[in-house]
Design a protein around this motif. Structure first.
Motif, mmCIF file in Angstrom:
data_model
loop_
_atom_site.group_PDB
_atom_site.id
_atom_site.type_symbol
_atom_site.label_atom_id
_atom_site.label_comp_id
_atom_site.label_asym_id
_atom_site.label_seq_id
_atom_site.Cartn_x
_atom_site.Cartn_y
_atom_site.Cartn_z
ATOM 1 N N GLY A 177 8.069 3.457 -3.233
ATOM 2 C CA GLY A 177 6.810 3.616 -3.964
ATOM 3 C C GLY A 177 5.955 2.380 -3.816
ATOM 4 O O GLY A 177 5.792 1.853 -2.720
ATOM 5 N N ASP A 178 5.431 1.896 -4.927
ATOM 6 C CA ASP A 178 4.551 0.729 -4.912
ATOM 7 C C ASP A 178 5.350 -0.511 -4.518
ATOM 8 O O ASP A 178 6.332 -0.861 -5.172
ATOM 9 N N GLN A 179 4.952 -1.169 -3.450
ATOM 10 C CA GLN A 179 5.670 -2.355 -2.990
ATOM 11 C C GLN A 179 4.702 -3.378 -2.424
ATOM 12 O O GLN A 179 3.602 -3.037 -2.000
ATOM 13 N N ARG A 180 5.154 -4.613 -2.417
ATOM 14 C CA ARG A 180 4.388 -5.723 -1.832
ATOM 15 C C ARG A 180 5.398 -6.639 -1.158
ATOM 16 O O ARG A 180 6.285 -7.175 -1.816
ATOM 17 N N VAL A 181 5.266 -6.784 0.173
ATOM 18 C CA VAL A 181 6.262 -7.491 0.969
ATOM 19 C C VAL A 181 5.566 -8.439 1.931
ATOM 20 O O VAL A 181 4.662 -8.046 2.663
ATOM 21 N N GLU A 182 6.026 -9.688 1.942
ATOM 22 C CA GLU A 182 5.542 -10.660 2.921
ATOM 23 C C GLU A 182 6.539 -10.668 4.070
ATOM 24 O O GLU A 182 7.746 -10.786 3.846
ATOM 25 N N ILE A 183 6.047 -10.504 5.292
ATOM 26 C CA ILE A 183 6.948 -10.476 6.441
ATOM 27 C C ILE A 183 6.586 -11.560 7.451
ATOM 28 O O ILE A 183 5.448 -12.027 7.504
ATOM 29 N N GLY A 237 0.806 -1.206 0.000
ATOM 30 C CA GLY A 237 0.000 0.000 0.000
ATOM 31 C C GLY A 237 0.838 1.254 0.000
ATOM 32 O O GLY A 237 2.051 1.237 0.228
ATOM 33 N N GLU A 238 0.180 2.362 -0.227
ATOM 34 C CA GLU A 238 0.822 3.657 -0.375
ATOM 35 C C GLU A 238 1.615 4.050 0.868
ATOM 36 O O GLU A 238 2.722 4.561 0.779
ATOM 37 N N TRP A 239 1.077 3.790 2.065
ATOM 38 C CA TRP A 239 1.767 4.195 3.302
ATOM 39 C C TRP A 239 3.109 3.496 3.437
ATOM 40 O O TRP A 239 4.099 4.103 3.847
ATOM 41 N N ALA A 240 3.171 2.210 3.075
ATOM 42 C CA ALA A 240 4.413 1.452 3.210
ATOM 43 C C ALA A 240 5.481 1.978 2.259
ATOM 44 O O ALA A 240 6.650 2.129 2.638
ATOM 45 N N GLY A 241 5.100 2.257 1.037
ATOM 46 C CA GLY A 241 6.044 2.795 0.073
ATOM 47 C C GLY A 241 6.562 4.167 0.439
ATOM 48 O O GLY A 241 7.677 4.539 0.089
ATOM 49 N N ARG A 242 5.766 4.933 1.170
ATOM 50 C CA ARG A 242 6.211 6.254 1.610
ATOM 51 C C ARG A 242 7.280 6.150 2.692
ATOM 52 O O ARG A 242 8.173 6.992 2.765
ATOM 53 N N LEU A 246 8.083 -9.111 -2.872
ATOM 54 C CA LEU A 246 7.439 -9.617 -4.074
ATOM 55 C C LEU A 246 7.473 -8.547 -5.166
ATOM 56 O O LEU A 246 7.513 -8.861 -6.353
ATOM 57 N N MET A 247 7.436 -7.286 -4.721
ATOM 58 C CA MET A 247 7.495 -6.159 -5.637
ATOM 59 C C MET A 247 7.990 -4.951 -4.860
ATOM 60 O O MET A 247 7.466 -4.682 -3.777
ATOM 61 N N PRO A 248 8.988 -4.228 -5.323
ATOM 62 C CA PRO A 248 9.818 -4.501 -6.487
ATOM 63 C C PRO A 248 10.808 -5.628 -6.199
ATOM 64 O O PRO A 248 10.942 -6.075 -5.062
ATOM 65 N N ASN A 249 11.508 -6.054 -7.242
ATOM 66 C CA ASN A 249 12.497 -7.119 -7.096
ATOM 67 C C ASN A 249 13.611 -6.686 -6.151
ATOM 68 O O ASN A 249 13.900 -5.494 -6.022
ATOM 69 N N VAL A 250 14.255 -7.652 -5.521
ATOM 70 C CA VAL A 250 15.381 -7.357 -4.635
ATOM 71 C C VAL A 250 16.598 -6.977 -5.462
ATOM 72 O O VAL A 250 16.684 -7.283 -6.655
ATOM 73 N N VAL A 251 17.525 -6.305 -4.797
ATOM 74 C CA VAL A 251 18.805 -5.960 -5.413
ATOM 75 C C VAL A 251 19.908 -6.569 -4.554
ATOM 76 O O VAL A 251 19.690 -6.883 -3.383
ATOM 77 N N ALA A 252 21.083 -6.731 -5.115
ATOM 78 C CA ALA A 252 22.149 -7.420 -4.397
ATOM 79 C C ALA A 252 23.291 -6.513 -3.949
ATOM 80 O O ALA A 252 24.101 -6.923 -3.147
ATOM 81 N N ASP A 253 23.413 -5.303 -4.462
ATOM 82 C CA ASP A 253 24.525 -4.421 -4.147
ATOM 83 C C ASP A 253 24.224 -3.625 -2.893
ATOM 84 O O ASP A 253 23.340 -2.775 -2.878
#
Length: 145
Positions: free
Chosen positions: A48-54, A38-43, A72-79
């Protein structure tokens, strides 16, 4: 003193079930699982737009927690040199403070930078992420009561 406690340490993983099993074997207890989106989490995170399972894991004494996250969204990064909050591995330490605005003011004098925004989560918390020295990612939480 404004600092009240350390809430949790966050770790981003690819396989949440394996991580839960591992830390369960170590002695942490699964406190709960949730989808954060949701919007609050991305802020808070600046993503921004994100979807995370915790999954929240609690130490046996009940004083400390480990937050395992699978983006789940956005994709993870490794650096990790300039890693955003969805990078694999160590993520951040969350601290609860008496007054988030006063704490930010003090920490900015020491070079801290706000990552996203300070946002309110329901009627329970005000939250934000900051980058401290050497880019260390910290979370701040102010309980609302």
């Amino acid at each position: 003193m404004a600092l009240k406690r350390m809430d949790n340490v966050g770790i981003v993983v690819e396989d949440l079930a394996v991580a839960i099993d591992f830390f369960g074997e170590l002695g942490l207890e699964l406190e709960g699982r949730a989808m954060i989106e949701g919007e609050w989490a991305g802020r808070i995170t600046g993503l921004g737009d994100q979807r995370v399972e915790i999954a929240m894991m609690r130490t046996p004494d009940g004083h400390s927690r480990l937050e395992l996250s699978r983006f789940l969204m956005p994709n993870v990064v490794a650096d990790h040199r300039n890693a955003p909050v969805n990078a694999l591995g160590y993520l951040r330490v969350m601290f609860t403070v008496d007054d988030i605005d006063e704490t930010l003011e003090r920490l900015r004098m020491r070079g801290a930078q706000l990552v996203g925004d300070v946002v309110q989560y329901g009627d329970t918390y005000r939250l934000c992420y900051i980058r401290g020295p050497e880019g260390i990612l910290l979370g701040l939480a102010q309980e609302l009561s």
